[in-house]
Every structure is written in C-alpha cells, then in structure tokens.
Motif scaffolding. Structure first.
Motif, short mmCIF file in Angstrom:
data_model
loop_
_atom_site.label_atom_id
_atom_site.label_comp_id
_atom_site.label_asym_id
_atom_site.label_seq_id
_atom_site.Cartn_x
_atom_site.Cartn_y
_atom_site.Cartn_z
N TYR A 155 -52.56 2.08 80.47
CA TYR A 155 -52.54 1.86 81.91
C TYR A 155 -51.23 1.21 82.34
CZ TYR A 155 -57.47 3.08 82.31
OH TYR A 155 -58.66 3.76 82.30
N ARG A 156 -50.73 1.64 83.51
CA ARG A 156 -49.46 1.12 84.03
C ARG A 156 -49.63 -0.14 84.85
NH1 ARG A 156 -45.96 5.63 84.81
NH2 ARG A 156 -46.22 7.03 83.05
N SER A 157 -50.84 -0.33 85.38
CA SER A 157 -51.08 -1.48 86.24
C SER A 157 -52.53 -1.91 86.11
CB SER A 157 -50.75 -1.14 87.69
OG SER A 157 -51.61 -0.14 88.19
N VAL A 181 -52.91 -14.85 86.58
CA VAL A 181 -51.76 -14.00 86.88
C VAL A 181 -50.55 -14.42 86.03
CG1 VAL A 181 -50.12 -13.35 88.68
CG2 VAL A 181 -52.57 -13.43 89.19
N ALA A 182 -50.32 -15.71 85.96
CA ALA A 182 -49.18 -16.22 85.18
C ALA A 182 -49.32 -15.86 83.71
CB ALA A 182 -49.08 -17.73 85.35
N GLY A 183 -50.53 -16.01 83.16
CA GLY A 183 -50.75 -15.72 81.76
C GLY A 183 -50.56 -14.24 81.45
N ILE A 184 -51.04 -13.37 82.34
CA ILE A 184 -50.87 -11.93 82.12
C ILE A 184 -49.39 -11.56 82.17
CG2 ILE A 184 -51.30 -9.65 83.11
CD1 ILE A 184 -54.00 -10.79 84.12
N ARG A 185 -48.67 -12.10 83.16
CA ARG A 185 -47.25 -11.76 83.28
C ARG A 185 -46.47 -12.24 82.07
NH1 ARG A 185 -45.51 -7.89 85.18
NH2 ARG A 185 -46.11 -8.23 87.37
N ARG A 186 -46.73 -13.44 81.61
CA ARG A 186 -46.00 -13.94 80.44
C ARG A 186 -46.28 -13.10 79.21
NH1 ARG A 186 -46.89 -19.31 82.78
NH2 ARG A 186 -48.95 -19.37 81.81
N ALA A 187 -47.54 -12.68 79.05
CA ALA A 187 -47.91 -11.93 77.85
C ALA A 187 -47.51 -10.46 77.92
CB ALA A 187 -49.41 -12.05 77.62
N ALA A 188 -47.59 -9.88 79.12
CA ALA A 188 -47.36 -8.44 79.26
C ALA A 188 -45.91 -8.08 79.55
CB ALA A 188 -48.26 -7.88 80.36
N GLY A 189 -45.14 -9.04 80.06
CA GLY A 189 -43.76 -8.75 80.38
C GLY A 189 -43.59 -8.17 81.77
N PRO A 190 -42.35 -7.77 82.10
CA PRO A 190 -42.02 -7.41 83.48
C PRO A 190 -42.33 -5.96 83.87
CG PRO A 190 -40.05 -7.35 82.14
CD PRO A 190 -41.16 -7.81 81.23
N ALA A 215 -47.74 -18.79 95.19
CA ALA A 215 -47.71 -19.15 93.77
C ALA A 215 -47.81 -17.90 92.90
CB ALA A 215 -48.83 -20.12 93.45
N MET A 216 -48.68 -16.96 93.28
CA MET A 216 -48.81 -15.72 92.52
C MET A 216 -47.55 -14.87 92.61
SD MET A 216 -52.70 -14.51 93.38
CE MET A 216 -54.13 -15.31 92.65
N ALA A 217 -46.89 -14.93 93.76
CA ALA A 217 -45.68 -14.13 93.96
C ALA A 217 -44.58 -14.50 92.97
CB ALA A 217 -45.17 -14.31 95.39
N GLU A 218 -44.61 -15.71 92.46
CA GLU A 218 -43.62 -16.11 91.44
C GLU A 218 -43.77 -15.28 90.18
OE1 GLU A 218 -43.69 -20.30 90.74
OE2 GLU A 218 -43.70 -20.81 92.89
N TYR A 219 -44.94 -14.65 90.02
CA TYR A 219 -45.19 -13.82 88.84
C TYR A 219 -45.25 -12.35 89.20
CZ TYR A 219 -46.23 -18.46 87.17
OH TYR A 219 -46.13 -19.80 86.87
N ASP A 220 -44.70 -12.00 90.37
CA ASP A 220 -44.48 -10.62 90.77
C ASP A 220 -45.78 -9.83 90.86
OD1 ASP A 220 -43.15 -8.33 91.51
OD2 ASP A 220 -42.69 -7.74 89.44
N ILE A 221 -46.59 -10.12 91.87
CA ILE A 221 -47.78 -9.31 92.10
C ILE A 221 -47.45 -8.21 93.11
CG2 ILE A 221 -49.42 -11.12 91.52
CD1 ILE A 221 -49.94 -11.50 94.54
#
Length: 374
Positions: A155-157, A181-190, A215-221
């Motif tokens: 899955y892409r998203s 959200v932060a944990g997923i972004r750190r683990a999954a990458g950009p 706050a979520m926007a810092e992790y690119d939602i």
C-alpha cells in the motif's frame, strides 16, 4: 431497460476492522425482463435502518419502477427521487434508491458490454491503493506495527480512523493521535502518505483541532478528515485559515444538493462521496461534476462490500478529480467471498474489474449464508 424483479437482502457479517463485531448492509438484486441481472448496495448499517431500507426497496420503489415499463438509469433515478419526496432528501430513502441506482448501472454496462469506467470515460488506468483502517490495537506500538504491515503489503498510503471501538485508548485523544502519526512517520520514512480521519468519535474544540492538526502537520499528513461535525462551518473556516493541511469532509452528506452547499462553503479540499449512500452512481457523477468545477479532489468512500468497492473504483478511475482509492487491507467475507474475483491492490495500485457493468460476479450462495433474519 424494462424491469421484471427487484429484491433486497439484509446482510450481517463480522468486520475485522471493528474487532470482528457485526456490521450490516443492504444488497439489492435487479433483473430485467430479458434476464440481465444487476447488483447494488445501500449501506444502512444498523438493524432498524437496514429493515427500513429493505421495506422502501421491496414495497415502495420496486413496484413503482416495474410498473413504469421502459426506463433509463437517469429516468429511474428521477422517478425514485420523486417517489420519495415526502420522506427523502437524505437518510434511509437515499440508501434505498442508491442501491437500486447502482444495480441499474450494472445492468446498463452489461447491455452495452462495457465496464462502467469505459462507459463513463476512463481517465486513470489504475489508482494508488490506500489502506483504510481503524486505529484499535492494544498499544501504540501495536497500532504502528499494523500500519507498517500495510506498507509492507504494498500500500502507498494509510488512512487512520481515530476514536473507534478499540483495545486501547490510542487515537482517542490528541496526544496519542499525534504520537501515532509521529511513530508511523519515523518508522515508515518520507515516501508514504498518512491521512487522518478524525471521524464521528472525535470531539475537538476549535482550538484543540488547530493545535492537533498543526502538530500532525510536522509529520507530513496528507489531509485531516471530518475534524468537526458538519454543521460547524465556522470552525471549519477557522481551521482552514489556521493550517496548511488539506481538509476532507462529506461522508455525512446524502444528496447532490447537500454536496453543492458543502462545496459552496469553501471549507473543504477533498470531498468524500459514497455511491451506496449519496444518491447512487448517478448522484456521485453529478457531485463529481461540482467537485471538478470547484477544482477540488473527490474521494470515493468504499468501506463496505465488494459491490460498493467496484462501483466506487469505476467512478474514481473515470474521474479527473480522484487521486487514490481506499481498500480494506484485511480479509472480510463481503469482499473476498461475496464475489468470485475480489478487488485487490497489486504493487501498490488498484484497477477496476474488466468485465461489463460493475465487472463482478456475486455469489448468491454467500448472500444466503450472510442473510440477516432478525
């Protein structure tokens, strides 16, 4: 087409997305006088709403349409809307005639021997596949691991449904939602997209929504969906002016007129439309035209059976305004068992069935197995 028989079926099935708790829906089978069969769905969900939807189909709309003789999809749609004028304009009436409308378009595609996306004018060969899930595991780490598993599947998203029935409190408050959200972004990458659906269980104040989305926007939602109840238009306007994250809404709208009003508020960037709730395939196409004129994005909500998934996918690939497609990322009977060739992502993308109409063959034995007799 001329109709000979219309029959509703109320189904009940366990949904793994809700910890295997039962979910319900209404299917409709339509047959023409020359034996062509089409299937549709109205996602009424609750037992009393499903029974009411079935009654409207079987005792109201079916005899009216059969008695009218020759019909097109458009004339049938107008006839059903006219018939339900007293109790329609949303809710259960929309479930009923959305289901019939989908079935009629399935038949029309079979009459013309074309998949619906070709009938409507195909724009995309396929779309990026989104894993649409509820956040419900027993810990933050387990919730993160589940999403990483979806990405590993291709899955892409992912779309995270917050504040749902759950084994933990993750997603039920701003802090744990931000941590997810932060944990997923750190683990999954950009390189993957994270979408957030605040949904019906979330009760944010205006300021809480602004703070949480920032706050979520810092992790690119990619977007925030349904952050407020639909009538809180001033809150939507304030949030839109305060954040750069696109706002999605529309799941709780029913009619073309209601979507026109929503679009006119200028508060929404992504318009969510479910053909099994919002006046069928005919309604979706009319809404999509409004979305296109407003230069917005449309998102075909597909959270139910393979019938709605097929209808939504054909509509999405035939739309200039669609950019991804949501799928259930785990097996469920009404997806994998209900039809003989289930819709699935491949390599992170999903394409519509190639057969005529919806392109799916419904297993009527499975319909009988899941039939609700309560």
């Amino acid at each position: 087409m001329k109709l000979a028989h219309i029959q509703s079926y109320v189904l009940r099935y366990p949904d793994p997305n809700d910890l295997d708790q039962p979910r319900m829906t209404v299917l409709v089978r339509v047959e023409t006088t020359n034996g062509i069969v089409g299937w549709g769905e109205g996602i009424a969900m609750w037992p009393e709403a499903c029974r009411a939807t079935a009654t409207l189909v079987d005792e109201g709309l079916a005899p009216m349409l059969i008695a009218r003789g020759e019909l097109t999809c458009e004339t049938a749609w107008e006839a059903m809307r006219s018939h339900t004028w007293w109790y329609g304009e949303g809710g259960i009436a929309c479930f009923a005639y959305s289901a019939i409308d989908i079935a009629l378009w399935d038949i029309q595609g079979k009459i013309e021997n074309k998949p619906l996306c070709e009938l409507f004018g195909r724009v995309h060969s396929r779309l990026p596949a989104n894993a649409s899930c509820h956040v419900n595991k027993g810990s933050l780490s387990a919730c993160i691991d589940e999403v990483l598993g979806f990405f590993a599947m291709g899955y892409r998203s992912v779309k995270l449904g917050l504040a749902k029935k759950s084994l933990s409190g993750v997603g039920h408050d701003p802090d744990s939602s931000i941590a997810l959200v932060a944990g997923i972004r750190r683990a999954a990458g950009p390189d993957v997209e994270i979408l957030v659906d605040a949904g019906n269980g979330t009760r944010w104040s205006r300021q809480a929504a602004i703070d949480t989305v920032r706050a979520m926007a810092e992790y690119d939602i990619g977007w925030i969906e349904e952050p407020f109840y639909p009538n809180r238009i001033d809150d939507y306007r304030t949030l839109k002016s305060a954040v750069e994250v696109p706002i999605a809404a529309g799941e709780r709208e029913w009619t073309v007129a209601a979507y026109a009003n929503l679009i006119d508020t200028g508060t929404v960037d992504i318009v969510g439309v479910d053909p099994a709730r919002a006046e069928g395939i005919t309604g979706f196409r009319k809404i999509d035209a409004l979305v296109g004129r407003a230069k917005l994005t449309i998102n075909a909500h597909a959270w139910s059976t393979a019938i709605t998934s097929a209808a939504s996918l054909h509509l999405a690939v035939a739309s200039h305004n669609a950019r991804l497609f949501e799928l259930k990322p785990f097996p469920v009977s009404v997806q994998q068992e209900l039809v003989h060739d289930p819709i699935a992502q491949c390599g992170g993308e999903v394409a519509p069935p190639a057969g005529a109409g919806l392109g799916i063959e419904v297993d009527e034995g499975v319909v009988g197995k899941l039939l609700y007799r309560g």
